[in-house]
Design a protein around this motif. Structure first.
Motif, PDB file in Angstrom:
ATOM      1  N   TYR A  76     -40.308  -4.409  46.648  1.00 49.28           N
ATOM      2  CA  TYR A  76     -41.502  -3.773  47.198  1.00 49.28           C
ATOM      3  C   TYR A  76     -42.167  -2.887  46.155  1.00 49.28           C
ATOM      4  O   TYR A  76     -41.502  -2.178  45.424  1.00 49.28           O
ATOM      5  CB  TYR A  76     -41.142  -2.928  48.417  1.00 49.28           C
ATOM      6  CG  TYR A  76     -40.390  -3.681  49.476  1.00 49.28           C
ATOM      7  CD1 TYR A  76     -40.871  -4.887  49.975  1.00 49.28           C
ATOM      8  CD2 TYR A  76     -39.190  -3.207  49.974  1.00 49.28           C
ATOM      9  CE1 TYR A  76     -40.186  -5.585  50.935  1.00 49.28           C
ATOM     10  CE2 TYR A  76     -38.495  -3.896  50.944  1.00 49.28           C
ATOM     11  CZ  TYR A  76     -39.000  -5.084  51.411  1.00 49.28           C
ATOM     12  OH  TYR A  76     -38.310  -5.780  52.368  1.00 49.28           O
ATOM     13  N   ASP A 107     -45.844  -6.266  48.164  1.00 51.52           N
ATOM     14  CA  ASP A 107     -44.721  -6.709  47.341  1.00 51.52           C
ATOM     15  C   ASP A 107     -45.087  -6.652  45.864  1.00 51.52           C
ATOM     16  O   ASP A 107     -46.233  -6.440  45.481  1.00 51.52           O
ATOM     17  CB  ASP A 107     -44.239  -8.095  47.757  1.00 51.52           C
ATOM     18  CG  ASP A 107     -45.211  -9.207  47.397  1.00 51.52           C
ATOM     19  OD1 ASP A 107     -46.354  -8.915  47.027  1.00 51.52           O
ATOM     20  OD2 ASP A 107     -44.818 -10.372  47.500  1.00 51.52           O
ATOM     21  N   ILE A 164     -40.093 -12.400  49.521  1.00 52.13           N
ATOM     22  CA  ILE A 164     -39.835 -11.287  50.430  1.00 52.13           C
ATOM     23  C   ILE A 164     -39.121 -11.802  51.691  1.00 52.13           C
ATOM     24  O   ILE A 164     -39.375 -12.913  52.148  1.00 52.13           O
ATOM     25  CB  ILE A 164     -41.142 -10.553  50.784  1.00 52.13           C
ATOM     26  CG1 ILE A 164     -40.847  -9.180  51.368  1.00 52.13           C
ATOM     27  CG2 ILE A 164     -42.006 -11.371  51.699  1.00 52.13           C
ATOM     28  CD1 ILE A 164     -42.060  -8.277  51.402  1.00 52.13           C
TER      29      ILE A 164
END
Length: 179
Positions: A76, A107, A164
């Motif tokens: 992140y 992200d 992610i």
């Protein structure tokens, strides 16, 4: 002589009541409606998370956590997590709590060479999610706050082509000050 003793006892009781009331007012002034906290757990992982919480009443509060990456190896880059908490303790906005939260996470735009359909450089993407957490908050007489919590949330609109996860953690060991 008995009248003097009874009068002394009554005066003593009245003064004691006033002293207790003044101490309660001092504590409530110290325990204001605002808190600033730093998440030590995330800091140890290379992510800075700072939270602001506004106490609505004795049993509830709203807040916002902002986190950003301090190292390049985290997934992140930046995140904002607004939350609502419901407290079940005896003190004002303290004790056991449950939390509902939302997340907006950006992200890291680093290249994804192991992605199946879109390898190579790519742009940063925003993810939105909802989650829950539970924990406990402890407060000192001087307004210092410590809390520990754990929870999980789920992102919407993610797929297997991005690195992610569909889930995001909501974990913390936070320290701060109520004012």
């Amino acid at each position: 002589m008995k009248k003097l003793n009874i009068t002394t006892v009554i005066v003593f009781l009245i003064l004691s009541i006033f002293k207790v009331q003044s101490q309660e007012e001092k504590v409530s002034q110290i325990q204001g409606k605002n808190e600033i906290k730093l998440n030590g757990f995330y800091l140890a992982l290379g992510v800075a998370e700072i939270s602001y919480e506004r106490i609505l009443n004795n049993e509830s509060a709203v807040g916002i956590s902002v986190n950003f990456d301090l190292e390049e190896n985290n997934l992140y880059n930046f995140g904002v997590i607004p939350y609502y908490r419901l407290y079940f303790g005896k003190k004002k906005a303290a004790g056991f709590f449950i939390e509902g939260n939302a997340a907006v996470i950006a992200d890291d735009p680093r290249p994804c060479y192991d992605c199946f359909l879109s390898p190579g450089p790519r742009e940063s993407k925003l993810y939105f999610g909802l989650g829950v957490a539970a924990g406990g908050k402890f407060i000192s007489r001087k307004g210092w706050v410590g809390e520990i919590f754990i929870g999980i949330g789920r992102f919407f609109g993610t797929n297997e082509y991005y690195h992610i996860s569909e889930l995001y953690p909501r974990v913390g060991i936070s320290f701060g000050k109520r004012f």
